[in-house]
Design a protein around this motif. Structure first.
Motif, PDB file in Angstrom:
ATOM      1  N   GLY A   1       0.809  -1.218   0.000  1.00 34.18           N
ATOM      2  CA  GLY A   1       0.000   0.000   0.000  1.00 34.18           C
ATOM      3  C   GLY A   1       0.837   1.260   0.000  1.00 34.18           C
ATOM      4  O   GLY A   1       0.323   2.360   0.188  1.00 34.18           O
ATOM      5  N   ALA A   2       2.144   1.083  -0.223  1.00 35.37           N
ATOM      6  CA  ALA A   2       3.011   2.267  -0.205  1.00 35.37           C
ATOM      7  C   ALA A   2       2.783   3.140  -1.426  1.00 35.37           C
ATOM      8  O   ALA A   2       2.818   4.364  -1.344  1.00 35.37           O
ATOM      9  CB  ALA A   2       4.476   1.829  -0.157  1.00 35.37           C
ATOM     10  N   SER A   3       2.538   2.502  -2.544  1.00 34.46           N
ATOM     11  CA  SER A   3       2.236   3.255  -3.757  1.00 34.46           C
ATOM     12  C   SER A   3       0.758   3.592  -3.680  1.00 34.46           C
ATOM     13  O   SER A   3      -0.087   2.709  -3.637  1.00 34.46           O
ATOM     14  CB  SER A   3       2.540   2.386  -4.976  1.00 34.46           C
TER      15      SER A   3
ATOM     16  N   ASN B   1       4.655   6.211  -0.516  1.00 31.70           N
ATOM     17  CA  ASN B   1       4.888   6.460   0.898  1.00 31.70           C
ATOM     18  C   ASN B   1       6.151   5.677   1.274  1.00 31.70           C
ATOM     19  O   ASN B   1       6.104   4.468   1.470  1.00 31.70           O
ATOM     20  CB  ASN B   1       3.687   6.005   1.725  1.00 31.70           C
ATOM     21  N   MET B   2       7.244   6.402   1.340  1.00 29.60           N
ATOM     22  CA  MET B   2       8.525   5.714   1.515  1.00 29.60           C
ATOM     23  C   MET B   2       8.666   5.066   2.894  1.00 29.60           C
ATOM     24  O   MET B   2       9.565   4.267   3.107  1.00 29.60           O
ATOM     25  CB  MET B   2       9.664   6.679   1.236  1.00 29.60           C
ATOM     26  N   HIS B   3       7.791   5.424   3.802  1.00 31.28           N
ATOM     27  CA  HIS B   3       7.838   4.794   5.114  1.00 31.28           C
ATOM     28  C   HIS B   3       7.385   3.341   5.053  1.00 31.28           C
ATOM     29  O   HIS B   3       7.736   2.540   5.906  1.00 31.28           O
ATOM     30  CB  HIS B   3       6.971   5.557   6.112  1.00 31.28           C
ATOM     31  N   THR B   4       6.577   3.023   4.026  1.00 33.08           N
ATOM     32  CA  THR B   4       6.072   1.653   3.940  1.00 33.08           C
ATOM     33  C   THR B   4       6.553   0.925   2.689  1.00 33.08           C
ATOM     34  O   THR B   4       6.236  -0.242   2.496  1.00 33.08           O
ATOM     35  CB  THR B   4       4.528   1.623   3.995  1.00 33.08           C
ATOM     36  N   CYS B   5       7.299   1.619   1.837  1.00 31.94           N
ATOM     37  CA  CYS B   5       7.843   0.968   0.638  1.00 31.94           C
ATOM     38  C   CYS B   5       8.925  -0.020   1.070  1.00 31.94           C
ATOM     39  O   CYS B   5       9.810   0.314   1.851  1.00 31.94           O
ATOM     40  CB  CYS B   5       8.435   2.015  -0.306  1.00 31.94           C
ATOM     41  N   ILE B   6       8.832  -1.263   0.537  1.00 34.65           N
ATOM     42  CA  ILE B   6       9.835  -2.265   0.875  1.00 34.65           C
ATOM     43  C   ILE B   6      10.848  -2.464  -0.251  1.00 34.65           C
ATOM     44  O   ILE B   6      11.695  -3.349  -0.192  1.00 34.65           O
ATOM     45  CB  ILE B   6       9.179  -3.620   1.235  1.00 34.65           C
TER      46      ILE B   6
ATOM     47  N   GLY C   1      15.505   8.037  -0.087  1.00 29.62           N
ATOM     48  CA  GLY C   1      16.661   7.291   0.354  1.00 29.62           C
ATOM     49  C   GLY C   1      16.765   5.921  -0.265  1.00 29.62           C
ATOM     50  O   GLY C   1      15.849   5.426  -0.934  1.00 29.62           O
ATOM     51  N   LYS C   2      17.904   5.320  -0.025  1.00 28.01           N
ATOM     52  CA  LYS C   2      18.251   4.016  -0.583  1.00 28.01           C
ATOM     53  C   LYS C   2      17.203   2.969  -0.225  1.00 28.01           C
ATOM     54  O   LYS C   2      16.749   2.899   0.911  1.00 28.01           O
ATOM     55  CB  LYS C   2      19.601   3.599  -0.019  1.00 28.01           C
ATOM     56  N   GLY C   3      16.849   2.161  -1.232  1.00 26.80           N
ATOM     57  CA  GLY C   3      15.923   1.063  -0.985  1.00 26.80           C
ATOM     58  C   GLY C   3      14.478   1.391  -1.285  1.00 26.80           C
ATOM     59  O   GLY C   3      13.611   0.544  -1.133  1.00 26.80           O
ATOM     60  N   CYS C   4      14.213   2.640  -1.688  1.00 25.01           N
ATOM     61  CA  CYS C   4      12.836   3.025  -1.997  1.00 25.01           C
ATOM     62  C   CYS C   4      12.694   3.370  -3.469  1.00 25.01           C
ATOM     63  O   CYS C   4      13.635   3.790  -4.123  1.00 25.01           O
ATOM     64  CB  CYS C   4      12.415   4.249  -1.190  1.00 25.01           C
ATOM     65  N   VAL C   5      11.467   3.185  -3.948  1.00 19.51           N
ATOM     66  CA  VAL C   5      11.131   3.610  -5.298  1.00 19.51           C
ATOM     67  C   VAL C   5      10.591   5.026  -5.222  1.00 19.51           C
ATOM     68  O   VAL C   5       9.990   5.415  -4.228  1.00 19.51           O
ATOM     69  CB  VAL C   5      10.091   2.644  -5.905  1.00 19.51           C
ATOM     70  N   GLU C   6      10.836   5.814  -6.250  1.00 18.76           N
ATOM     71  CA  GLU C   6      10.341   7.182  -6.269  1.00 18.76           C
ATOM     72  C   GLU C   6       9.991   7.593  -7.682  1.00 18.76           C
ATOM     73  O   GLU C   6      10.412   6.952  -8.647  1.00 18.76           O
ATOM     74  CB  GLU C   6      11.380   8.127  -5.671  1.00 18.76           C
ATOM     75  N   SER C   7       9.182   8.643  -7.775  1.00 14.62           N
ATOM     76  CA  SER C   7       8.826   9.168  -9.097  1.00 14.62           C
ATOM     77  C   SER C   7       8.294  10.575  -8.928  1.00 14.62           C
ATOM     78  O   SER C   7       8.156  11.054  -7.799  1.00 14.62           O
ATOM     79  CB  SER C   7       7.771   8.276  -9.755  1.00 14.62           C
TER      80      SER C   7
ATOM     81  N   THR D   1       0.868  14.219   6.801  1.00 16.10           N
ATOM     82  CA  THR D   1       1.477  14.965   5.699  1.00 16.10           C
ATOM     83  C   THR D   1       1.547  14.123   4.433  1.00 16.10           C
ATOM     84  O   THR D   1       1.096  14.552   3.375  1.00 16.10           O
ATOM     85  CB  THR D   1       2.896  15.425   6.082  1.00 16.10           C
ATOM     86  N   VAL D   2       2.089  12.920   4.543  1.00 17.38           N
ATOM     87  CA  VAL D   2       2.303  12.112   3.340  1.00 17.38           C
ATOM     88  C   VAL D   2       0.968  11.714   2.710  1.00 17.38           C
ATOM     89  O   VAL D   2       0.780  11.839   1.500  1.00 17.38           O
ATOM     90  CB  VAL D   2       3.129  10.846   3.655  1.00 17.38           C
ATOM     91  N   ILE D   3       0.032  11.274   3.532  1.00 27.98           N
ATOM     92  CA  ILE D   3      -1.190  10.703   2.977  1.00 27.98           C
ATOM     93  C   ILE D   3      -2.273  11.753   2.767  1.00 27.98           C
ATOM     94  O   ILE D   3      -2.949  11.773   1.758  1.00 27.98           O
ATOM     95  CB  ILE D   3      -1.701   9.557   3.882  1.00 27.98           C
ATOM     96  N   ARG D   4      -2.395  12.679   3.737  1.00 30.24           N
ATOM     97  CA  ARG D   4      -3.514  13.618   3.668  1.00 30.24           C
ATOM     98  C   ARG D   4      -3.105  15.029   3.253  1.00 30.24           C
ATOM     99  O   ARG D   4      -3.944  15.905   3.133  1.00 30.24           O
ATOM    100  CB  ARG D   4      -4.241  13.629   5.014  1.00 30.24           C
ATOM    101  N   GLY D   5      -1.827  15.239   3.072  1.00 31.86           N
ATOM    102  CA  GLY D   5      -1.383  16.548   2.590  1.00 31.86           C
ATOM    103  C   GLY D   5      -1.498  17.675   3.606  1.00 31.86           C
ATOM    104  O   GLY D   5      -1.569  18.844   3.236  1.00 31.86           O
TER     105      GLY D   5
END
Ligand code: SF4
Ligand code: SF4
Lengths: 263, 163
Positions: free
Chosen positions: A140-142, A153-158, A189-195, B68-72
């Motif tokens: 659910g990170a994307s 959501n890089m906090h949950t991206c694996i 940071g390292k280990g995460c996908v971004e766009s 912030t990340v989810i709800r802006g």
């Protein structure tokens, strides 16, 4: 470069059903109630949606859908100011000694193989309404924000990179190496996908533009228009209404938030 | 049985006493270090009661993160950026400490003392933006001198011949 041309020549072929309406269902629904600019939630209480800055403490809502329109005819082949501006806005700077770096936006040359007609255009996350990258993400990170911006959501991206495989536009990058000097508004940071995050930091601050659109105007090309696709009065909507706009790979039915004119 | 119980109680009490002593020493030590090495924050007072913050700051930052990340939601009060902007100030020689500097970086000084290893700053900025931009310019100049070449990941993949 020629390799790239070949790969992306495919992209420009499918313009047929490209004029798919932007959030048509929602617009009709809201329009049917009270006209497109406000929605009554209770007597005397209206939810107004304008392109004006939202208060900092207010959560984003689906009353707006942010998008960008690229006028390919105005995009200069030898210009990559949008790319430079993006890198600078988000701190996508190559690290000392690194062999890989992220791309949030890139310049492509697409060529129609039958006529040989070639165009130069910027390609970034298309902020799909039905994003495949969100469908496949196991954590659910994307995710898609209420206002249509697709983020990681890089906090949950694996870092599994399924989303990179799923994206038809090759819009995502994986951070392979340790980063230094990240900017406060674009943690990465390292280990995460971004766009491309559609300059979510700027939008939330009420800038009402993106770094690439800004840079393009500054270079005098005015090829990128940013705005609210849900607001029929917005610059982007009026331009789309007057001249139309194509989705790249419209056949996939993703209903992209980034549209192209002149393809 | 009774003797055993009372012995246990004695052990328990002395353990508690030792714990109190250790904790007490720890906090004195932390305050001491802090006072000596960490530059003073910019603001007059913290956005919350400082004592409360010492115990609970990670909860506020965690809540704010998802908002912030989810709800802006971008209020400054509990944002990490705001903490950094206020707490990370120049030291005596005018330098801004990195998180790796556990003597001078506000967050690191306490995390290190309390043996907390938290990973915020492998992604988040540990200094205010203007400091990072200046550092970037500096390293860009140095890279220019070295004339290093960078290739993007996508380009690498596209230009690698497929088997
Ligand atoms: S363009 Fe790619 S990354 Fe962006 S929303 Fe669509 S599938 Fe996801
Ligand atoms: S790389 Fe991250 S964002 Fe992409 S699918 Fe895996 S967990 Fe989701």
């Amino acid at each position: 470069m020629n390799e790239m041309n070949k790969k992306y020549a495919l992209l420009s072929k499918s313009d047929d059903n490209a004029s798919q309406a932007v959030d048509q269902g929602k617009r009709t629904f809201i329009g049917g109630l009270v006209g497109a600019s406000g929605l009554a939630v209770a007597p005397g209480v209206m939810l107004y949606q304008t392109a004006a800055a939202k208060p900092l403490e207010q959560a984003v809502s689906n009353a707006v859908r942010w998008g960008m329109l690229v006028n390919v005819n105005q995009c200069a082949e030898d210009c990559d100011d949008c790319v430079t501006a993006c890198n600078d806005e988000h701190g996508l700077w190559p690290e000392e000694g690194s062999t890989t770096d992220s791309q949030w936006i890139r310049k492509l040359t697409v060529k129609d193989p039958s006529t040989g007609n070639a165009k130069s255009l910027p390609m970034m996350c298309q902020h799909c309404e039905n994003p495949p990258c969100v469908d496949v993400c196991p954590t659910g990170a994307s995710f898609k924000r209420e206002d249509g911006i697709v983020l990681v959501n890089m906090h949950t991206c694996i870092g599994c990179r399924y989303c990179m495989m799923a994206c038809p536009y090759k819009a995502r990058s994986f951070v392979h190496e340790t980063l230094e000097n990240q900017l406060p508004d674009s943690p990465r940071g390292k280990g995460c996908v971004e766009s491309c995050n559609m300059c979510v930091n700027k939008i939330d601050a009420g800038d009402n533009t993106t770094a690439c659109a800004e840079a393009c105007s500054k270079a005098g090309h005015e090829a990128i228009t940013f705005g609210d696709l849900n607001d029929p009065e917005s610059d982007i909507s009026t331009q789309l209404k007057a001249h139309g706009g194509n989705q790249i790979r419209a056949d996939l039915g993703l209903n992209t938030g980034v549209r192209y004119q002149g393809l | 049985m009774g003797i055993l119980l009372s012995k246990l109680a004695v052990i328990k009490h002395s353990l508690a006493l030792i714990l109190v002593l250790i904790l007490g020493m720890g906090s004195v030590y932390a305050v001491d270090k802090h006072a000596i090495n960490v530059p003073a924050p910019k603001g007059e007072e913290c956005v919350e009661d400082a004592k409360w913050m010492r115990v609970n700051h990670f909860k506020t930052v965690l809540n704010h993160r998802d908002d912030t990340v989810i709800r802006g939601i971008r209020t400054e009060k509990h944002s990490l950026k705001n903490c950094i902007d206020c707490h990370i100030t120049p030291n005596k020689t005018g330098d801004y400490a990195r998180y790796s500097n556990s003597e001078e970086h506000f967050c690191a000084s306490c995390h290190t003392t309390a043996a907390v290893s938290i990973d915020c700053f492998s992604c988040h900025a540990d200094r205010p933006e203007h400091v990072i931009r200046a550092a970037r310019q500096q390293s860009q100049l140095e890279a220019l001198k070295k004339n290093s070449v960078h290739v993007s990941a996508t380009e690498l993949i596209l230009n690698t011949p497929q088997p």
